[in-house]
Design an enzyme around this catalytic site. Structure first.
Site, PDB file in Angstrom:
ATOM      1  N   LYS A 268      31.695  49.653  40.492  1.00  0.00           N
ATOM      2  CA  LYS A 268      31.652  48.190  40.453  1.00  0.00           C
ATOM      3  C   LYS A 268      30.334  47.697  41.057  1.00  0.00           C
ATOM      4  O   LYS A 268      30.000  48.025  42.185  1.00  0.00           O
ATOM      5  CB  LYS A 268      32.842  47.623  41.253  1.00  0.00           C
ATOM      6  CG  LYS A 268      32.753  46.116  41.538  1.00  0.00           C
ATOM      7  CD  LYS A 268      33.986  45.593  42.293  1.00  0.00           C
ATOM      8  CE  LYS A 268      33.826  44.142  42.719  1.00  0.00           C
ATOM      9  NZ  LYS A 268      34.996  43.622  43.460  1.00  0.00           N
ATOM     10  N   ASP A 273      29.813  38.278  45.448  1.00  0.00           N
ATOM     11  CA  ASP A 273      31.121  37.795  45.016  1.00  0.00           C
ATOM     12  C   ASP A 273      31.497  36.530  45.790  1.00  0.00           C
ATOM     13  O   ASP A 273      31.981  36.600  46.919  1.00  0.00           O
ATOM     14  CB  ASP A 273      32.179  38.894  45.244  1.00  0.00           C
ATOM     15  CG  ASP A 273      33.565  38.467  44.767  1.00  0.00           C
ATOM     16  OD1 ASP A 273      33.671  37.422  44.088  1.00  0.00           O
ATOM     17  OD2 ASP A 273      34.535  39.202  45.068  1.00  0.00           O
ATOM     18  N   LYS A 280      35.920  31.727  47.350  1.00  0.00           N
ATOM     19  CA  LYS A 280      36.320  32.326  48.626  1.00  0.00           C
ATOM     20  C   LYS A 280      36.013  31.356  49.762  1.00  0.00           C
ATOM     21  O   LYS A 280      35.110  30.530  49.644  1.00  0.00           O
ATOM     22  CB  LYS A 280      35.519  33.607  48.879  1.00  0.00           C
ATOM     23  CG  LYS A 280      35.928  34.794  48.049  1.00  0.00           C
ATOM     24  CD  LYS A 280      35.123  36.028  48.452  1.00  0.00           C
ATOM     25  CE  LYS A 280      35.471  37.221  47.588  1.00  0.00           C
ATOM     26  NZ  LYS A 280      36.868  37.679  47.721  1.00  0.00           N
ATOM     27  N   ASP A 291      29.444  43.886  47.669  1.00  0.00           N
ATOM     28  CA  ASP A 291      30.449  44.083  46.621  1.00  0.00           C
ATOM     29  C   ASP A 291      29.925  44.938  45.452  1.00  0.00           C
ATOM     30  O   ASP A 291      30.623  45.134  44.472  1.00  0.00           O
ATOM     31  CB  ASP A 291      30.941  42.710  46.126  1.00  0.00           C
ATOM     32  CG  ASP A 291      32.396  42.750  45.675  1.00  0.00           C
ATOM     33  OD1 ASP A 291      33.123  43.675  46.091  1.00  0.00           O
ATOM     34  OD2 ASP A 291      32.798  41.861  44.904  1.00  0.00           O
ATOM     35  N   ASP A 350      38.468  35.354  41.169  1.00  0.00           N
ATOM     36  CA  ASP A 350      38.044  36.228  42.266  1.00  0.00           C
ATOM     37  C   ASP A 350      38.491  37.680  42.039  1.00  0.00           C
ATOM     38  O   ASP A 350      38.049  38.575  42.739  1.00  0.00           O
ATOM     39  CB  ASP A 350      38.604  35.696  43.596  1.00  0.00           C
ATOM     40  CG  ASP A 350      37.891  36.285  44.798  1.00  0.00           C
ATOM     41  OD1 ASP A 350      36.855  36.957  44.598  1.00  0.00           O
ATOM     42  OD2 ASP A 350      38.368  36.062  45.934  1.00  0.00           O
ATOM     43  N   GLU A 352      37.436  39.733  39.962  1.00  0.00           N
ATOM     44  CA  GLU A 352      36.393  39.955  38.957  1.00  0.00           C
ATOM     45  C   GLU A 352      36.023  41.427  38.807  1.00  0.00           C
ATOM     46  O   GLU A 352      35.578  41.847  37.737  1.00  0.00           O
ATOM     47  CB  GLU A 352      35.136  39.138  39.312  1.00  0.00           C
ATOM     48  CG  GLU A 352      34.181  39.774  40.339  1.00  0.00           C
ATOM     49  CD  GLU A 352      34.801  39.995  41.710  1.00  0.00           C
ATOM     50  OE1 GLU A 352      35.810  39.336  42.009  1.00  0.00           O
ATOM     51  OE2 GLU A 352      34.289  40.832  42.469  1.00  0.00           O
ATOM     52  N   ARG A 354      37.833  44.080  38.647  1.00  0.00           N
ATOM     53  CA  ARG A 354      38.633  44.792  37.640  1.00  0.00           C
ATOM     54  C   ARG A 354      38.218  44.391  36.226  1.00  0.00           C
ATOM     55  O   ARG A 354      38.424  45.146  35.286  1.00  0.00           O
ATOM     56  CB  ARG A 354      40.131  44.570  37.908  1.00  0.00           C
ATOM     57  CG  ARG A 354      40.593  43.156  37.808  1.00  0.00           C
ATOM     58  CD  ARG A 354      41.982  42.949  38.436  1.00  0.00           C
ATOM     59  NE  ARG A 354      41.890  42.802  39.899  1.00  0.00           N
ATOM     60  CZ  ARG A 354      42.946  42.645  40.698  1.00  0.00           C
ATOM     61  NH1 ARG A 354      44.166  42.647  40.202  1.00  0.00           N
ATOM     62  NH2 ARG A 354      42.783  42.496  42.001  1.00  0.00           N
TER      63      ARG A 354
HETATM   64  N1  BES Z   1      35.383  41.943  46.337  1.00  0.00           N
HETATM   65  C1  BES Z   1      36.712  41.513  46.560  1.00  0.00           C
HETATM   66  C2  BES Z   1      37.506  42.480  47.425  1.00  0.00           C
HETATM   67  C3  BES Z   1      37.039  42.649  48.839  1.00  0.00           C
HETATM   68  C4  BES Z   1      37.618  41.906  49.851  1.00  0.00           C
HETATM   69  C5  BES Z   1      36.065  43.554  49.172  1.00  0.00           C
HETATM   70  C6  BES Z   1      37.215  42.081  51.151  1.00  0.00           C
HETATM   71  C7  BES Z   1      35.647  43.724  50.475  1.00  0.00           C
HETATM   72  C8  BES Z   1      36.232  42.985  51.478  1.00  0.00           C
HETATM   73  C9  BES Z   1      37.447  41.360  45.227  1.00  0.00           C
HETATM   74  O1  BES Z   1      36.654  40.958  44.171  1.00  0.00           O
HETATM   75  C10 BES Z   1      38.464  40.295  45.434  1.00  0.00           C
HETATM   76  O2  BES Z   1      38.078  39.190  45.665  1.00  0.00           O
HETATM   77  N2  BES Z   1      39.743  40.648  45.333  1.00  0.00           N
HETATM   78  C11 BES Z   1      40.791  39.715  45.515  1.00  0.00           C
HETATM   79  C12 BES Z   1      41.811  39.947  44.416  1.00  0.00           C
HETATM   80  C13 BES Z   1      42.839  38.878  44.324  1.00  0.00           C
HETATM   81  C14 BES Z   1      42.214  37.585  43.869  1.00  0.00           C
HETATM   82  C15 BES Z   1      43.889  39.323  43.345  1.00  0.00           C
HETATM   83  C16 BES Z   1      41.405  39.943  46.892  1.00  0.00           C
HETATM   84  O3  BES Z   1      41.493  41.091  47.336  1.00  0.00           O
HETATM   85  O4  BES Z   1      41.748  38.959  47.536  1.00  0.00           O
HETATM   86 ZN    ZN Z   2      34.685  41.465  44.294  1.00  0.00          ZN
HETATM   87 MN    MN Z   3      36.424  38.887  44.093  1.00  0.00          MN
END
Ligand code: BES
Ligand code: ZN
Ligand code: MN
Length: 508
Positions: A268, A273, A280, A291, A350, A352, A354
């Site tokens: 990824k 992000d 966020k 990220d 968010d 994204e 996946r």
């Molecule tokens: N990049 C984030 C995940 C992340 C969170 C990485 C904290 C490092 C530290 C990912 O893109 C994300 O935002 N995931 C969301 C998914 C949710 C919206 C289903 C999450 O984990 O909140």
């Molecule tokens: Zn992310």
């Molecule tokens: Mn995200």
């Protein structure tokens, strides 16, 4: 830093500091530590008898030599109990020791091969662990610091080994450790670089540089090519940003006898992000420059593979984009079509990562990569489950994950498997598309993995969620505050082991 091995008695080495080691509970040191003790008129045994040196893991005792040895100081390193000793203890304690030596201004440090004698490690492997621990522990990211005094640096590490016959193996181990550590540096550097200096275009440039250095083929797909091919998922994410997305392909061809057998590494590469329209919160958002750590780990592992030249074919895929909110950004509820034809309801912009991986895994399948290992800072939920200690691992093919776990046991980068039972799948169900990009709060890392499984389909596949392990909040052992470079060494080890396994089979 220069790293070398010489055949010499530890008492004869000239350095700013000589590191010798001791297991916990040892009263009379033997081997190199014993020889140094005798040269110091029993100073080490005296400190042990006084209770100042216990040999506890992480303990470091500095003895000034004042002319009794050609080295200026001796540092006695505690290795902890002999029964819990392994290469990870060597890496961790060497990292701590090397930083302590840097703090006191030592520039040339020497060490004996701890672990190879009483510790039972192969000399080459012990040397590799020493090189890895020292280099990784001394890492610092200071590219943008212009006006501070340059901190003291360790310039040279010398391994002293009395038996000349071991020297060749030791040198090979040091060279391998150096490639592993320096490739990890590349991943750390890329991922520590702020997002204004590490855009998708910058990532593509970094990949081109690596390809040049390590003899890999590189292709970068531009937005119009992705459109023609039908990579609707990554394009949906990229829509909100002025920075064009890039789809990076790095190829290493080491096995001409089986050109169709190619291992896939997929990372990824979200260079920042923000969450997109599903924005966020501001607090902590700066850390979202990391990220793209999964993508960086793929580029870095490909570098090591290109330099080490195992007999195997490996292709690295890095879909890279920013995730921004803007008037052109995709919106919650949008439906996009991935490269494999599946439609995705974008419930939350968010989620994204996946989406990028949906196209990348579909592409990997299209070009016949097998197995595929993807690496992604995918879910905050994985930190809730595993903290910053273990990377979460998921698979549709247990033998591949078992092999990756064995590689991880060698490198010390911890993996822990989580299940992907079918029952969880319904959380990703959409009323309006084939699948939805969120699965609700419960089992968030598992539903994310199951989303990816829709795109790896029947290809043997492992997903590594490094959202908890990609960044460290403090310096400890060979992890330095900031990007960790996990799991570069494990990916490389997995590829080296796979190549060995195949060549053994060919002989049998
Ligand atoms: N990049 C984030 C995940 C992340 C969170 C990485 C904290 C490092 C530290 C990912 O893109 C994300 O935002 N995931 C969301 C998914 C949710 C919206 C289903 C999450 O984990 O909140
Ligand atoms: Zn992310
Ligand atoms: Mn995200």
């Amino acid at each position: 830093m220069r790293i070398r091995a010489i055949a010499r008695d530890a008492t004869k080495v000239r350095a700013d500091a000589l590191i010798v080691a001791l297991f916990q509970g040892v009263k009379r040191p033997d081997g190199a530590t014993g020889a140094v003790d005798r040269a110091l008129d029993g100073a080490i045994s005296k400190l042990i008898a006084d209770g100042e040196i216990k040999g506890k893991k992480g303990e470091l005792t500095l003895i000034h030599v004042f002319g009794n040895l050609p080295t200026s100081r001796v540092a006695v390193l505690g290795l902890g109990p002999r029964r819990s000793f392994n290469a990870e203890v060597v890496r961790t304690s060497m990292a701590e020791a090397a930083r302590a030596m840097r703090r006191i201004g030592a520039k040339r440090i020497a060490t004996v091969l701890h672990g190879a004698g009483a510790g039972g490690l192969e000399p080459g492997f012990a040397a590799q662990a020493i090189a890895e621990g020292t280099l990784l522990g001394l890492y610092a990211y200071r590219k943008q610091v212009k006006n501070a005094d340059a901190p003291s640096e360790v310039l040279e590490l010398t391994i002293v080994e009395t038996q000349r016959s071991k020297l060749r193996e030791v040198r090979d181990g040091l060279a391998l450790g150096q490639v592993m550590a320096e490739s990890t540096f590349l991943a750390r550097d890329m991922s520590n670089t702020p997002a204004n200096h590490m855009t998708p275009s910058d990532m593509a440039d970094a990949a081109r540089k690596v390809a040049e250095e390590a003899g890999l083929d590189v292709t970068v797909l531009e937005r119009d090519e992705m459109e023609r091919m039908g990579m609707g998922a990554i394009l949906g994410v990229a829509k909100g940003s002025a920075e064009p997305p890039k789809f990076i392909i790095l190829k290493y061809q080491g096995d001409g006898d089986a050109p169709d057998r190619v291992v896939g590494l997929v990372g990824k590469g979200v260079t920042f992000d923000t969450g997109g329209i599903s924005l966020k919160p501001a607090a902590g958002m700066a850390s979202m420059k990391t990220d793209m750590s999964g993508g960086a780990s793929v580029i870095a592992a490909m570098r090591a593979i290109g330099l080490l030249k195992p007999k195997i074919n490996v292709t690295g895929l890095v879909p890279t984009s920013e995730n921004m909110p803007s008037s052109t950004a995709q919106k919650p509820g949008d439906i996009v079509t991935a490269l494999n034809g599946k439609t995705i309801e974008v419930d939350n912009t968010d989620a994204e990562g996946r989406l990028l991986l949906a196209d990348a895994l579909s592409y990997g399948r299209q070009i016949g990569l097998s197995p595929m290992i993807d690496i992604a800072t995918l879910t905050g939920a994985i930190s809730v489950s595993l903290g910053n200690v273990c990377t979460g691992a998921f698979t549709n093919h247990q033998p591949t994950l078992n092999r990756l776990m064995r590689a991880a046991a060698v490198t010390g980068e911890k993996l822990w498997q989580l299940p992907i039972h079918d029952e969880y799948r319904e959380q990703n169900r959409s009323d309006v598309a084939d699948v939805k990009n969120t699965g609700g709060r419960n089992a968030g890392s598992i539903t994310a993995a199951l989303f990816l499984a829709e795109f790896s389909e029947s290809t043997p596949w492992v997903h590594l969620d490094i959202a908890g392990t990609a960044r460290m909040d403090s310096t400890k052992g060979y992890q330095v505050k900031g990007s960790s470079g996990v799991p570069v060494r494990t990916l490389v080890q997995f590829v080296l082991d796979s190549a060995n396994r195949r060549s053994r089979r060919r002989v049998a």
